[in-house]
Design a protein around this motif. Structure first.
Motif, PDB file in Angstrom:
ATOM      1  N   ARG A   1      57.560  45.950  34.322  1.00 38.00           N
ATOM      2  CA  ARG A   1      56.972  46.457  33.087  1.00 38.00           C
ATOM      3  C   ARG A   1      55.617  45.802  32.853  1.00 38.00           C
ATOM      4  O   ARG A   1      55.510  44.582  32.735  1.00 38.00           O
ATOM      5  N   ASN A   2      54.579  46.619  32.904  1.00 39.49           N
ATOM      6  CA  ASN A   2      53.219  46.157  32.583  1.00 39.49           C
ATOM      7  C   ASN A   2      52.777  44.949  33.389  1.00 39.49           C
ATOM      8  O   ASN A   2      52.203  44.006  32.834  1.00 39.49           O
ATOM      9  N   ILE A   3      53.027  44.999  34.684  1.00 39.34           N
ATOM     10  CA  ILE A   3      52.686  43.874  35.554  1.00 39.34           C
ATOM     11  C   ILE A   3      51.186  43.882  35.891  1.00 39.34           C
ATOM     12  O   ILE A   3      50.657  44.881  36.387  1.00 39.34           O
ATOM     13  N   SER A   4      50.524  42.768  35.621  1.00 35.80           N
ATOM     14  CA  SER A   4      49.122  42.604  36.041  1.00 35.80           C
ATOM     15  C   SER A   4      48.999  41.369  36.901  1.00 35.80           C
ATOM     16  O   SER A   4      49.735  40.389  36.720  1.00 35.80           O
TER      17      SER A   4
ATOM     18  N   ASN B   1      42.523  34.448  39.535  1.00 37.03           N
ATOM     19  CA  ASN B   1      42.074  34.874  38.204  1.00 37.03           C
ATOM     20  C   ASN B   1      40.762  35.645  38.226  1.00 37.03           C
ATOM     21  O   ASN B   1      40.086  35.757  37.211  1.00 37.03           O
ATOM     22  N   GLN B   2      40.390  36.159  39.399  1.00 37.24           N
ATOM     23  CA  GLN B   2      39.097  36.837  39.496  1.00 37.24           C
ATOM     24  C   GLN B   2      39.177  38.247  40.066  1.00 37.24           C
ATOM     25  O   GLN B   2      38.602  39.183  39.513  1.00 37.24           O
ATOM     26  N   VAL B   3      39.883  38.359  41.207  1.00 39.25           N
ATOM     27  CA  VAL B   3      39.931  39.663  41.880  1.00 39.25           C
ATOM     28  C   VAL B   3      41.135  40.443  41.384  1.00 39.25           C
ATOM     29  O   VAL B   3      42.278  40.107  41.681  1.00 39.25           O
ATOM     30  N   LYS B   4      40.893  41.476  40.599  1.00 40.13           N
ATOM     31  CA  LYS B   4      42.000  42.262  40.048  1.00 40.13           C
ATOM     32  C   LYS B   4      42.718  43.013  41.157  1.00 40.13           C
ATOM     33  O   LYS B   4      42.083  43.617  42.013  1.00 40.13           O
ATOM     34  N   ALA B   5      44.044  42.936  41.159  1.00 43.28           N
ATOM     35  CA  ALA B   5      44.818  43.638  42.186  1.00 43.28           C
ATOM     36  C   ALA B   5      45.863  44.568  41.585  1.00 43.28           C
ATOM     37  O   ALA B   5      46.175  45.611  42.153  1.00 43.28           O
ATOM     38  N   LEU B   6      46.411  44.208  40.415  1.00 44.16           N
ATOM     39  CA  LEU B   6      47.394  45.061  39.746  1.00 44.16           C
ATOM     40  C   LEU B   6      47.047  45.139  38.264  1.00 44.16           C
ATOM     41  O   LEU B   6      46.803  44.107  37.627  1.00 44.16           O
ATOM     42  N   ASP B   7      47.050  46.353  37.732  1.00 45.37           N
ATOM     43  CA  ASP B   7      46.682  46.523  36.329  1.00 45.37           C
ATOM     44  C   ASP B   7      47.804  47.258  35.586  1.00 45.37           C
ATOM     45  O   ASP B   7      47.976  48.465  35.755  1.00 45.37           O
ATOM     46  N   ARG B   8      48.589  46.506  34.859  1.00 40.82           N
ATOM     47  CA  ARG B   8      49.650  47.037  34.001  1.00 40.82           C
ATOM     48  C   ARG B   8      50.555  48.053  34.715  1.00 40.82           C
ATOM     49  O   ARG B   8      50.704  49.198  34.296  1.00 40.82           O
ATOM     50  N   ILE B   9      51.175  47.576  35.788  1.00 43.29           N
ATOM     51  CA  ILE B   9      52.056  48.431  36.598  1.00 43.29           C
ATOM     52  C   ILE B   9      53.466  48.460  36.000  1.00 43.29           C
ATOM     53  O   ILE B   9      54.063  47.413  35.775  1.00 43.29           O
ATOM     54  N   SER B  10      53.976  49.669  35.780  1.00 42.25           N
ATOM     55  CA  SER B  10      55.378  49.810  35.383  1.00 42.25           C
ATOM     56  C   SER B  10      56.075  50.704  36.392  1.00 42.25           C
ATOM     57  O   SER B  10      55.568  51.766  36.748  1.00 42.25           O
ATOM     58  N   LEU B  11      57.224  50.234  36.898  1.00 43.75           N
ATOM     59  CA  LEU B  11      57.956  50.996  37.913  1.00 43.75           C
ATOM     60  C   LEU B  11      59.433  50.626  37.846  1.00 43.75           C
ATOM     61  O   LEU B  11      59.780  49.448  37.749  1.00 43.75           O
TER      62      LEU B  11
END
Ligand SMILES: Nc1ncnc2c1ncn2[C@@H]1O[C@H](COP(=O)(O)OP(=O)(O)OP(=O)(O)O)[C@@H](O)[C@H]1O
Ligand SMILES: [Mg+2]
Length: 245
Positions: A8-11, A16-26
């Motif tokens: 639920r809403n995994i980021s 702390n710099q390179v974004k890889a996951l943005d609010r993943i829900s599955l």
């Protein structure tokens, strides 16, 4: 069906710099088979690492079989052992997961870690080698095997623990057509036996009948569609827009 995996809403961002996951829900049910699709760098491998407990999310919640999984719990050896026993991970790069002097030891390592020894460990190890058709490689050094042989060893090392969930990162990469067919049949059999499959793949057009669902990432690290697998791969306009074909 109950959810074996609930995100639920995994980021997550690296350093702390390179974004890889943005609010993943599955949500993934026991016995489900899910393909993760998306362009290079969208976050597929990172999500699999979260599911396998190799990294922990910066924010959001992850439940495995109804129990919260987080950094604190994974530091508890008892919890960690129980959790890892139930999830088998096959890495994108086999070299990153093979480290024993021989193939036999590589596959026997997991059972030993779990305190299974003697005849039971030997039987399990031999069964896994037979299933992956690598019995003749038992005394070879994993490091010196071919890419496809390494992949079979890595899969045997997961199968030997009889996990409920298989997390696979591009398992078909660099395999010859015969080995691909073999692996595809194996994945179908595992799934038919009730195992849950979660698999990142670019080889989705040849993967029909392995997967029931597709979860599709956008380039900006969000999950934009979770849908029936066949529906997604027939939606050419959608796949093109996401740089998947
Ligand atoms: N160890 C790392 N350190 C820093 N950044 C990383 C690291 N691993 C991945 N990244 C970055 O995180 C983002 C997501 O990477 P990830 O490996 O999850 O993508 P992917 O969807 O698996 O791509 P591919 O299809 O190429 O395997 C990318 O921007 C990548 O550059
Ligand atoms: Mg990847």
């Amino acid at each position: 069906m109950s959810h074996v995996i609930e995100l639920r809403n995994i980021s997550y961002s690296y350093s702390n710099q390179v974004k890889a996951l943005d609010r993943i829900s599955l949500h993934v049910s026991q016995g489900d088979s899910v393909a993760l699709l998306g362009a290079n760098g969208c976050g597929k491998s990172t999500l699999l690492k979260v599911i396998n407990g190799l990294i922990t999310a910066d924010s959001g919640a992850f439940d495995f079989d109804g129990t919260a999984v987080n950094g604190r719990k994974l530091k508890d050896p008892q919890f960690s052992r129980r959790f890892h026993k139930r999830i088998g991970f096959i890495f994108q790069n086999s070299d990153a997961q093979l480290f024993c002097p021989t193939v036999y030891e590589e596959i026997a390592f997991g059972p030993q870690q779990l305190g299974i020894s003697g005849d039971e460990a030997r039987k399990r190890t031999e069964d896994a080698m037979r299933l992956l058709q690598i019995s003749t490689l038992a005394d070879r050094a994993p490091y010196h095997l071919s890419g496809g042989e390494k992949k079979r060893v890595a899969i045997a090392a997961a199968v030997v623990l009889n996990p409920d969930v298989y997390v696979l990162d591009e398992p078909m990469n660099n395999l010859d057509p015969k080995t691909r067919r073999f692996l595809r049949q194996l994945l179908i059999r595992l799934n038919q036996a009730g195992k849950t499959l979660i698999c990142a793949t670019h080889d989705f057009e040849n993967a029909g009948d392995i997967f029931r669902k597709a979860a599709v990432f956008s380039a900006d690290h969000r999950l934009i569609r979770v849908d029936d697998y066949e529906k997604v791969i027939r939606d050419r306009a959608f796949l093109e827009a996401q740089n998947i074909i």
